[in-house]
Design a protein around this motif. Sequence first.
Motif, PDB file in Angstrom:
ATOM      1  N   HIS A  78       0.861  -1.176   0.000  1.00  0.00           N
ATOM      2  CA  HIS A  78       0.000   0.000   0.000  1.00  0.00           C
ATOM      3  C   HIS A  78       0.894   1.221   0.000  1.00  0.00           C
ATOM      4  O   HIS A  78       2.097   1.137   0.219  1.00  0.00           O
ATOM      5  CB  HIS A  78      -0.895   0.013   1.261  1.00  0.00           C
ATOM      6  N   ARG A  79       0.286   2.361  -0.288  1.00  0.00           N
ATOM      7  CA  ARG A  79       1.073   3.561  -0.301  1.00  0.00           C
ATOM      8  C   ARG A  79       0.554   4.521   0.750  1.00  0.00           C
ATOM      9  O   ARG A  79      -0.635   4.494   1.092  1.00  0.00           O
ATOM     10  CB  ARG A  79       1.054   4.241  -1.680  1.00  0.00           C
ATOM     11  N   ASP A  80       1.503   5.365   1.245  1.00  0.00           N
ATOM     12  CA  ASP A  80       1.096   6.366   2.221  1.00  0.00           C
ATOM     13  C   ASP A  80       1.813   7.666   1.896  1.00  0.00           C
ATOM     14  O   ASP A  80       2.382   7.812   0.804  1.00  0.00           O
ATOM     15  CB  ASP A  80       1.381   5.880   3.652  1.00  0.00           C
ATOM     16  N   SER A  81       1.856   8.597   2.833  1.00  0.00           N
ATOM     17  CA  SER A  81       2.414   9.920   2.552  1.00  0.00           C
ATOM     18  C   SER A  81       3.924   9.874   2.296  1.00  0.00           C
ATOM     19  O   SER A  81       4.492  10.767   1.653  1.00  0.00           O
ATOM     20  CB  SER A  81       2.117  10.870   3.720  1.00  0.00           C
TER      21      SER A  81
ATOM     22  N   LYS B 210      -4.325   3.536  -1.171  1.00  0.00           N
ATOM     23  CA  LYS B 210      -3.840   4.540  -0.233  1.00  0.00           C
ATOM     24  C   LYS B 210      -4.214   4.129   1.186  1.00  0.00           C
ATOM     25  O   LYS B 210      -5.322   3.665   1.428  1.00  0.00           O
ATOM     26  CB  LYS B 210      -4.463   5.889  -0.579  1.00  0.00           C
TER      27      LYS B 210
ATOM     28  N   GLY C 248       0.287  10.466  -6.428  1.00  0.00           N
ATOM     29  CA  GLY C 248      -0.818  11.080  -5.693  1.00  0.00           C
ATOM     30  C   GLY C 248      -2.072  11.264  -6.516  1.00  0.00           C
ATOM     31  O   GLY C 248      -3.062  11.757  -6.025  1.00  0.00           O
TER      32      GLY C 248
ATOM     33  N   ASP D  15      -6.945  11.542  -3.191  1.00  0.00           N
ATOM     34  CA  ASP D  15      -7.608  11.152  -1.941  1.00  0.00           C
ATOM     35  C   ASP D  15      -9.085  10.847  -2.153  1.00  0.00           C
ATOM     36  O   ASP D  15      -9.909  11.089  -1.288  1.00  0.00           O
ATOM     37  CB  ASP D  15      -7.471  12.266  -0.893  1.00  0.00           C
TER      38      ASP D  15
END
Length: 850
Positions: free
Chosen positions: A749-752, A793, A832, A839
């Motif tokens: 998964h991806r995050d900030s 995300k 992003g 988001d």
Amino acid sequence: MAKHKKKPKSLWSIFFRPIKVILFVFLGVMVLGCLAGGIVFLKFQNEIMTCKEKADVIISNTVKTDFSQPTDTRIYDSAGTLIGTINSGHYEYVPISGISKNLQNAYIAQEDRRFYKHHGIDYKGLMRAGVVYLKNKGKATQGGSTITQQVIKNTYLTQEKTIQRKLTEFFAAPRMEDKYSKSDILEFYCNTNFFANRCYGVSEASRYYFDKEAKDLTVWEAATLAGISNNPSRYDPVAHPENATWKRNQIIDNMALCNFITEEEKENAKAQPLTVAKIYEPGTKENYLTSYAIHCAALELMKNDDFVFQYVFNNQASYDSYREQYQELYQAKSDMIRNGGFEIHTSLETSIQNSLQEIIDNRLKGFKDLQENGKFALQGAAVCIDNQTGYVVAIVGGRGTDDEYNRGFLSKRQPGSTIKPLIDYAPAFETGYYYPSRLVNDHLFDKGPKNSGGNYFGNISVREALNRSLNTVAWQVLGDIGVDKGISYLGKMHFAGISYMDNGNSSMSIGGFTEGARVVDMARGYSVLANKGLYSNKTCIVSLESQYDGEIYNGNQADERIFTEDTAYMITDVLKGTLDKPYGTGNGLGLGVPAAGKTGTTNSNKDTWFCGYTKHYTTAVWVGYDTPKAMPGVYGKTYSGKIWQEFMTGINNGLPVMDWDMPATVSLKNVDSTGEKTDAETGRKDLFSSVAEQTAKANGSKWKEEEDRKKVEAQAQRDLESSQAAKQAVEQTVSSLQSLIGELSALTHRDSSTEETINTAYGLLDQLVGTEYYDGLKTQLDEAANHAAYLPKQEDSTSKPQEIGPGVTKPKETVPPVFPGDMDSDEDYFPGIGPGGPDSDVQSVGPGME
């Protein structure tokens, strides 16, 4: 005017006037001769009277027993214990009645035709020899000595060709003839002559060569024996049948010329084939100690004759000429010793000898194959020298004690890398341009040697190169200082295995001799390093006494300076690393006391060596086959090294632990990355010699070349270090980038932080532009970044988890993953941004998933 009539010549003027002239001339010559003789006598009267007195003493004390065999030669070890007796071959004295008339006539015809007419001195023979001497421009081709003189020389005097000896013979011969009859003198002559092959006296010679009694010799047999005794080493029918036949026939011709035989008998005798029976009667068996003692004693007798030993040769002619002269004289001297009359005291220590023999036998006992002659196929040899005295104390010539072939000094084998300190590095240190820290580039050369194992190390110090035994470095060093210069040092150390064909032979740098090196020479060479660069001229002879001449050994032979003390110390310091450095070829062979040494293994492991030393002893060990043969898995470190280690541990046990003192002219200096001394603290130090440096500076042009070389190499080293630093930075960047690519590829998964990781990775990639890594890593990074961008995300967890009950938290809701296949394949990816916008709560669900 009337003419005067000539007065008729009288009988006086016709016949007696010439006689008168001749008489006056003769008287004039006699007067001049007397004057010359008087002048000579006045000038040399002391020497002449001394010789006359010596002759008087000889004849006054002469007894018939003097003309029998000398005493057996006896050999003693360092403790004075008898270790060998060499007899004269079952000598038997034969009266003149038991000696063939043919032999008596052969000697008279060949040696002294006026034997029965003169009274000890043949003045006509002397004049004839003098005329022949003048005709041949000073070359002596005909002797003037009578049989009587030869009997005196053989029995009471030396074989040296000096005026004193001749004068003594001259005075003694007439008195000898006053005391003994012609038959007696001829009897003495036949019984005191040497006939080669350990045959002393006519009785043993008749049995050995013809299997018969001396009284039964035929014409041709008698002529053969007379020829042998004229020059045993040259006219030996066993070793030189052609020479012996020629001499025999010459004597037969002389016998006919003197009417001792008819023309028919002459032709019949010359027609006989030269056949010898060679009937041996076993004598005392020689062993490794006694054979070496006899060898060394023969060399000492050669020195007494002022024989000039030679070890390096310019061409084949000088090499062949020297070998012929050496072999003839050496054979004569060794035969002389074996024929009796000598007492030899040696430095050989029986206890050390037994220890060395036992260790060699035990270490090699697993090799049981035999040669056709019954000897062990695999052999070993070793020599030990006492460094405090310079004497050889032990010499083992093979396995067991039944083999009379002493490989310790007779066999010449390829020395391999053990020669490197002696021919390459020590001579190089002498120049001042080489020192332990100097760097040499180790790499493979076209038509050059290869390193064992095929490893090459680039720039490497001389110290490490010698410890690793790198062939290419040794080859470069000898090539730089000059092959013949290196060989000259072996000559100074009396190496007996150097051929004229070795001149300019670069393979000598790694032990590629034409003939080889003897074990004793390797031991003596290494003892030079152990003894501050000095070569000892001592062998194993402590005292050599002749039955007739008393003490004849000059034990005060000075040591010879081969290397400076600085060079010997630095080479020793380097060779310690062979034993104690992890990469040393002899690592693990240490003794627990200061020691230095070198391994040696030749091509296909046919010869294996270890040579090493402590302050107390130097020992060289060889293991191999008599006929060179490959020995897979056998190296200098294995059998030779283990023999050396076990033996040296034993003989050094209990002795004071001593190290070599560093000379005042050697200093320990900081060295930089180029191997040069520096004032800066570098953490690395090595040895430098001020003596060697001054030697180098003495050659101004060479010194400048060397300084220029150092500058170039220093710049090259800086460039190399800069290049290596850049390469290291690139490799570090590659490693970091690969780590990030792996991290991105492993995400679920991806995050900030994902975007930051991707940006960092592309930043690293930019640093690799223009390198060989860029294209490949860019492809990998693009794939990893795309993979990370399409992952679902996940919000960062910043608050405490909600508690449901005591100690139990409510699990965070998970977001279903996004699969790349659910996205438009031709839509560009930007970090992003995905379907539904940034988001976005809209989640795409993949096929078959809810």
